[in-house]
Design an enzyme around this catalytic site. Structure first.
Site, PDB file in Angstrom:
ATOM      1  CG  ASP A 132      -1.661   1.294   1.408  1.00 36.39           C
ATOM      2  OD1 ASP A 132      -1.769   2.035   0.407  1.00 36.39           O
ATOM      3  OD2 ASP A 132      -2.142   1.571   2.515  1.00 36.39           O
ATOM      4  CE  LYS A 172      -4.164   8.947  -3.832  1.00 34.39           C
ATOM      5  NZ  LYS A 172      -4.037   8.709  -2.422  1.00 34.39           N
ATOM      6  CD  GLU A 227      -5.601   4.118  -2.703  1.00 33.21           C
ATOM      7  OE1 GLU A 227      -6.351   5.045  -2.382  1.00 33.21           O
ATOM      8  OE2 GLU A 227      -4.405   4.286  -3.027  1.00 33.21           O
ATOM      9  CG  ASP A 265      -8.567   6.659   1.875  1.00 33.97           C
ATOM     10  OD1 ASP A 265      -7.865   7.215   2.735  1.00 33.97           O
ATOM     11  OD2 ASP A 265      -8.098   5.928   0.975  1.00 33.97           O
TER      12      ASP A 265
END
Ligand code: AMP
Length: 556
Positions: A14, A79, A184, A210
């Site tokens: 992750d 992102k 995710e 999240d």
């Protein structure tokens, strides 16, 4: 976890914006692996210095001294930069906030510029990401005691194909084979699940909230009776997260310092980095304590900084940001055309969801619903997108008559392949969005793989050298201590002292010597020391000696 090559363990990475985590499937359960510092998470941070490359804790710990050459994934994260072009307006806007330089590379790819070993070096976002992945791979290998090749990687549900491909490229550069990419929120549901599909037999709506270090994602998934996952809606903000909460506290401290001392600290980079670090720590404390203090010795112009802050104040400073999260949550529900009462499970993901006010507001929004952390999952990635696809040479046909057959295939990594066939002519065009123009070419990836090996070799050399220097330093320290304690013959003493002085002088020239040379110096000092300090004697009897006297010899 998908199956890997025989015998080779598969790991799950992750790659978080702030911290990364690696896990392995062992003894029928997921085991989170601790890193060389004993931590279950590793800072997603890479730093370049005059002498070495640091990844993880080492990189994070030196940010204050070396901000221009320290890259946090939080900033270049997929992102923000990965899978984007230099000319994208988002990149241009973000660039102004970054402490490091970003320039245009080949094919409009953004390149991060750092100084490494005294030279300017340029890296793509994929390469920086790959460095963190390499670190996580090494953490796993140290634990497993075997090489790791196969990996499962998570990506945000809203990633486009370009960003997914770039994430895959980063893994390839790190020497990893991506078995699967999982969205995710899907991974979160899997992680929180109890793994027993039979525990429910009706459709479930799950909301994944999240809130991480730099981004906020809210996703609404439905899980069918058969265990199929479907992402119904995603909402969020790529510039909202823990970092913003820290910044609010930083601003509050700066204003307090200005009021008290009439001094503006904003131009003092080191002080600002230290303050940000302290604020982040204070924020974490306020998740379990109702008040804490921020203390910084010699903060600015020799003046110390000290301030008490309460949880209530922290909440007040950030209230509009917390409310923003709830607004995005509402948008997500609206987009999914779903009432909040239809949500069965609310799953919290991301470090910032530990903030009590965030949990409280979320629970209140769902009319007191328990924020559940247990759900029965399965795994199907449901993500699609479409792009810039043209098929030419279509013959005229009557209105309403279908002449082109399209086939959209999304593989388990969410990468789209479109096939179009003109029925009358049989002409077929195929577009796989695996290798989009403007992204890394195979040659570029091959070069980056080679570079990654070169950097790894340099890291190892640096480590060997540092160890050799330390060993040499240790032996000098040891010898000095022994000289103080030992009453050795003047000739031996002179020898040892000369050898020490020579070595210290050699070290003080600051020349970067080859490891072998450092090791030879150490061996020499070692030898001199053994000669001087050996206490093992034997006596060679001399002819005529009857009372045990003789020639006293020292054994080295
Ligand atoms: P992630 O991106 O999920 O690793 O989340 C990292 C963010 O969570 C950072 O901004 C951290 O400061 C924040 N965080 C971690 N632990 C806590 C905590 N106990 N209270 C508040 N924020 C936290």
């Amino acid at each position: 976890m998908p199956s890997s090559r025989k015998g080779s363990p598969t790991i799950g990475i992750d790659l978080g914006t702030t911290y990364s985590c690696v896990a392995v499937w062992k003894d029928n359960q997921v085991e989170i692996i601790t890193n060389d510092q004993g931590n279950r998470t590793t800072p997603s941070c890479v730093a370049f210095t005059d002498a070495e490359r640091l990844i993880g804790d080492g990189a994070k710990n030196q940010i204050a001294r070396n901000a221009a050459n320290t890259i946090y994934i939080e900033i270049i994260d997929a992102k923000r930069l990965i899978g984007r072009r230099f000319s994208d307006v988002e990149v241009y806007d973000d660039m102004k906030l970054w402490p490091f330089n970003v320039i245009e590379g080949t094919n409009d790819n953004p390149n991060i510029v750092v100084t490494y070993n005294g030279y300017e070096q340029r890296f793509s976002a994929e390469e920086i990401l790959s460095m963190v992945k390499t670190k996580m791979k090494e953490v796993a290998e140290a634990y497993i005691g075997d090489t790791v090749k196969d990996v499962v990687i998570t990506v945000p549900a809203y990633f486009n194909d370009c960003q997914r491909q770039a994430t895959k490229d980063a893994a390839t550069i790190a020497g990893l084979n991506v078995l699967r990419m999982i969205n995710e929120p899907t991974a979160a549901v899997i992680a929180y699940g109890v793994g027993n599909m039979s525990s429910f037999n009706r459709k479930r709506n799950v909301l994944v909230f999240d809130l991480g270090g730099g981004t906020f994602d809210v996703s609404l998934l439905t899980i069918s009776k058969q265990g199929t996952f479907k992402v119904k809606a995603v909402a969020g903000d790529t510039h909202l997260g823990g970092e913003d909460f820290d910044n609010r506290m930083v601003t509050y401290c700066i204003e307090d310092f200005k009021r008290t001392w009439d001094l503006d600290v904003t131009g003092n980079k080191r002080a600002m980095t230290r303050l940000k670090d302290e604020c982040e720590k204070a924020k974490r404390v306020l998740s379990y304590a109702t008040q804490t203090s921020i203390e910084l010795d010699s903060f600015h112009e020799g003046i110390d900084f000290s301030m008490k802050i309460t949880r209530a104040k922290f909440e007040q400073l950030n209230m509009n940001l917390f409310k923003k999260c709830i607004n995005h949550l509402e948008t997500c529900l609206t987009d999914a055309k779903m009432e909040k009462s239809s949500i069965q499970e609310v799953i919290l993901v991301g470090g910032s969801t530990r903030i009590p006010k965030v949990q409280h507001m979320l629970q209140e929004f769902f009319d007191g619903k328990e924020l559940c952390k247990s759900i029965n999952p399965d795994e199907v990635v449901a993500y699609g997108g479409s792009r810039s696809f043209i098929i030419s040479g279509i013959p005229p046909a009557p209105k309403g008559v279908s002449v082109v057959e399209h086939c959209f295939e999304i593989d388990e990594n969410g990468i789209l392949t479109i096939t179009a066939k003109i029925v009358s002519t049989g002409k077929t065009e195929k577009l796989s969005l695996m290798n989009l123009s403007g992204r890394l070419s195979n040659q570029e990836i091959e070069k980056m793989v080679k570079d990654a090996k070169k950097f790894k070799h340099e890291d190892n050399e640096f480590k060997r050298k540092a160890e050799a220097y330390n060993a040499l330093d240790d032996i000098i320290y040891d010898l000095k201590k022994k000289i103080k304690r030992n009453d050795m013959p003047p000739k031996d003493l002179k020898n040892v002292e000369n050898a020490i002085d020579d070595t210290i002088e050699w070290l003080s020239t600051g020349k970067v010597a080859a490891v072998d040379k450092i090791e030879r110096k150490k061996d020499y000092l070692d030898f001199i020391s053994r000669l001087a300090f050996s206490n093992v004697f034997f006596t060679l009897p001399l002819a005529g000696c009857t009372n045990g006297c003789g020639l006293r010899l020292r054994i080295y």
